[in-house]
Scaffold this active site. Structure first.
Site, PDB file in Angstrom:
ATOM      1  N   CYS A  16      33.021  43.030  46.742  1.00  0.00           N
ATOM      2  CA  CYS A  16      33.762  42.088  47.245  1.00  0.00           C
ATOM      3  C   CYS A  16      34.544  41.362  46.088  1.00  0.00           C
ATOM      4  O   CYS A  16      34.180  41.241  44.768  1.00  0.00           O
ATOM      5  CB  CYS A  16      32.808  41.123  48.015  1.00  0.00           C
ATOM      6  SG  CYS A  16      32.301  41.780  49.378  1.00  0.00           S
ATOM      7  N   GLY A  42      37.853  45.103  46.745  1.00  0.00           N
ATOM      8  CA  GLY A  42      37.445  45.324  48.107  1.00  0.00           C
ATOM      9  C   GLY A  42      38.662  45.725  48.794  1.00  0.00           C
ATOM     10  O   GLY A  42      39.574  44.840  48.867  1.00  0.00           O
ATOM     11  N   ASN A 117      30.146  37.636  47.080  1.00  0.00           N
ATOM     12  CA  ASN A 117      30.201  38.903  46.404  1.00  0.00           C
ATOM     13  C   ASN A 117      28.852  39.142  45.938  1.00  0.00           C
ATOM     14  O   ASN A 117      28.154  38.178  45.211  1.00  0.00           O
ATOM     15  CB  ASN A 117      31.323  38.711  45.238  1.00  0.00           C
ATOM     16  CG  ASN A 117      31.156  39.883  44.209  1.00  0.00           C
ATOM     17  OD1 ASN A 117      31.447  39.370  43.064  1.00  0.00           O
ATOM     18  ND2 ASN A 117      31.048  40.932  44.770  1.00  0.00           N
ATOM     19  N   GLY A 118      28.102  40.303  46.036  1.00  0.00           N
ATOM     20  CA  GLY A 118      26.877  40.509  45.595  1.00  0.00           C
ATOM     21  C   GLY A 118      26.204  41.234  46.664  1.00  0.00           C
ATOM     22  O   GLY A 118      26.639  41.847  47.556  1.00  0.00           O
ATOM     23  N   TYR A 257      34.044  49.378  34.122  1.00  0.00           N
ATOM     24  CA  TYR A 257      34.734  49.805  35.085  1.00  0.00           C
ATOM     25  C   TYR A 257      35.247  48.729  36.113  1.00  0.00           C
ATOM     26  O   TYR A 257      36.542  48.948  36.622  1.00  0.00           O
ATOM     27  CB  TYR A 257      34.044  50.855  35.853  1.00  0.00           C
ATOM     28  CG  TYR A 257      34.913  51.570  36.973  1.00  0.00           C
ATOM     29  CD1 TYR A 257      36.140  52.275  37.127  1.00  0.00           C
ATOM     30  CD2 TYR A 257      34.258  51.401  38.328  1.00  0.00           C
ATOM     31  CE1 TYR A 257      36.736  52.508  38.094  1.00  0.00           C
ATOM     32  CE2 TYR A 257      34.927  51.783  39.688  1.00  0.00           C
ATOM     33  CZ  TYR A 257      36.221  52.501  39.380  1.00  0.00           C
ATOM     34  OH  TYR A 257      36.857  52.942  40.507  1.00  0.00           O
TER      35      TYR A 257
END
Ligand code: SF4
Length: 483
Positions: A16, A42, A117-118, A257
């Site tokens: 996300c 995302g 996010n997570g 990355y």
């Protein structure tokens, strides 16, 4: 059948990206631009919730930011000086509209929307308890657990959010909107990123600084691990309800990355960090060769670092087709093996008759690496040496990165020699864990108190994995799997 590009499935995927604006007349348009810059975090769904001083407006949809917020008419339907947005990548199963964030709920204090996010590692356990108490869940996301915990808490929105977050485990960076304020918060270990910026008199929150660049906002600082920031008419108020001194564990894979190379994370340029990892790799695993070739795009900065350190020329020996990444007509089985060529093609003129060092950021299942090595050999390489700018990925992530089950990870199945045989390379080397930490400017990994989360390489998970039953053999679970 139209599907997500089928040949992207051998990369770990960030789940996300989040963004928020307080106090700008173009809050929704800025949020759409910010989300566009965060599209890599995302691609399956996106949403924005705005507040105009009287009511909330929301648009959520499947697909890319441009597909949903590319028209002025949509932006105009979301007026207000406050907005938050979210890009989603789903872990498993279909992405369904009710799971698309920001999630919105009506409380007794008014409306509240949140983007996450997570991944929470005790969401199943909490959800089971909440369902027993009579909570009716609208979605299957772990984020909704936070909303229900807030409904059961006391006080104003900030106090309720703090009480709710004291009960969750795992990784979270959140942006939330509650009428007159935007709230940003990071988990106690700061696993996932969140940065604070300023655009004229407006305040901005984002997963990465690249989202500030696109709107011309100035980077102010990181939201600290365990910190909650409230953006309102009085400016920025910082509360630190979850700070645990000296225990930050930022995800080191963001540097390898996930993050965009033009972002600054934890005060470090992601691009420069990748180059330094490539240089470490060259020092640790030198090999005689004629050319260093990145697997584009993510392998490029590490390959530049490798080439500079080794003195071996850098060439773009593999060309990436940028127009296949979104959707593609899934090929029939009998031509599926051609798939990798949809995305990558060998630049034969730079490969034929050469001893090639291929640089990539990671090996997940190994299927794409195998095809790329085959492609480079078919283009006439006399030797192919694969160099990877991360340690072997031996464990699943439970903190918001989509990872296959551990048994499907190539590094879990084979030692490095076995992996080299599987992908068909003449040699294969990974940067060491201490090499990775050196590239981050540290003398080595502190095994007593590691400076980053590196659990997918070490199995050293920094939080309890309650839902995974204390083990690390599985993957992060979706709430759809609750019986
Ligand atoms: Fe990042 Fe790996 Fe930790 Fe997941 S397990 S947060 S990918 S370092």
């Amino acid at each position: 059948m139209t599907t997500t590009h089928p040949f992207d499935d051998d990369k770990l995927k960030e789940e996300c990206g989040i963004f928020g604006v307080f106090g700008h007349k173009d809050a929704t348009a800025l949020t759409a631009l910010g989300l566009h810059a965060l599209q890599h975090r995302g691609q399956e769904a996106t949403g924005i919730v705005a507040f105009d001083g009287k009511q909330f407006h929301s648009h959520r949809g499947l697909g890319h930011v441009g597909d949903n917020f590319g028209s002025e008419a949509v932006i105009a339907r979301l007026p207000g000086r406050l907005a938050i947005g979210h890009n989603r990548y789903a872990t498993t199963g279909d992405t369904i509209l009710r799971n698309v964030q920001p999630l919105f709920a009506e409380f007794d204090f008014g409306g509240f929307a949140v983007g996450h996010n997570g991944n929470l590692t005790n969401a199943h356990q909490l959800r089971r308890g909440l369902v027993k108490k009579g909570c009716l869940f609208q979605s299957t996301t772990d984020t909704e657990v936070i909303v229900h915990l807030m409904a059961m808490a006391q006080g104003d929105v900030t106090e309720r959010l703090i009480q709710a977050l004291h009960q969750v485990e795992g990784a979270y960076s959140l942006v939330a909107i509650a009428q007159d304020k935007i709230i940003g918060v990071r988990d106690p270990l700061g696993v996932r990123p969140l940065v604070l910026g300023k655009l004229d008199d407006a305040w901005v929150l984002a997963s990465e600084t690249c989202a500030f660049d696109i709107i011309g906002a100035e980077y102010v600082r990181e939201v600290e691990a365990g910190e909650l920031v409230v953006l309102d008419k009085d400016g920025v108020r910082s509360i630190k309800p979850f700070v645990r001194a000296g225990q930050q564990r930022f995800c080191i894979f963001e540097f390898i990355y996930f993050a965009r190379p033009d972002s600054i994370m934890e005060g470090t340029s992601v691009y420069e960090a990748r180059k330094r990892i490539g240089a470490e790799l060259a020092r640790e695993s030198a090999v005689a060769a004629d050319v260093v070739i990145p697997v584009p795009d993510s392998g490029v900065p590490a390959a530049i670092g490798y080439a500079e350190e080794s003195g071996i020329p850098f060439e773009l020996g593999i060309i990436r087709n940028h127009y296949v990444g979104r959707t593609f007509i899934e090929p029939a089985d009998h031509i599926r093996h051609l798939g990798v060529k949809l995305k990558h093609n060998a630049n034969r003129a730079k490969i034929k008759g050469k001893r090639v060092i291929l640089v990539d950021d990671s090996i997940v299942r190994g299927t794409t690496s195998k095809k790329i090595v085959e492609m480079v050999r078919s283009a006439g390489a006399t030797e192919v040496h694969m160099r990877i700018s991360s340690p072997p990925t031996t464990n699943s992530c439970f903190y918001g990165i989509d990872t296959p089950e551990r048994e499907k990870l190539l590094a879990y199945q084979f030692d490095v020699e076995g992996m080299a045989r599987f992908i068909g390379a003449d040699s294969l080397s990974f940067v060491s864990i201490n090499g990775l930490y050196r590239a981050m400017g540290l003398p080595s990994r502190n095994d007593e108190r590691p400076q980053f989360c590196d659990a997918c390489f070490t199995g050293d998970y920094p939080t309890a994995l309650t839902d995974a039953d204390g083990g690390s053999a599985g993957r992060q679970l979706t709430l759809l799997e609750i019986a």
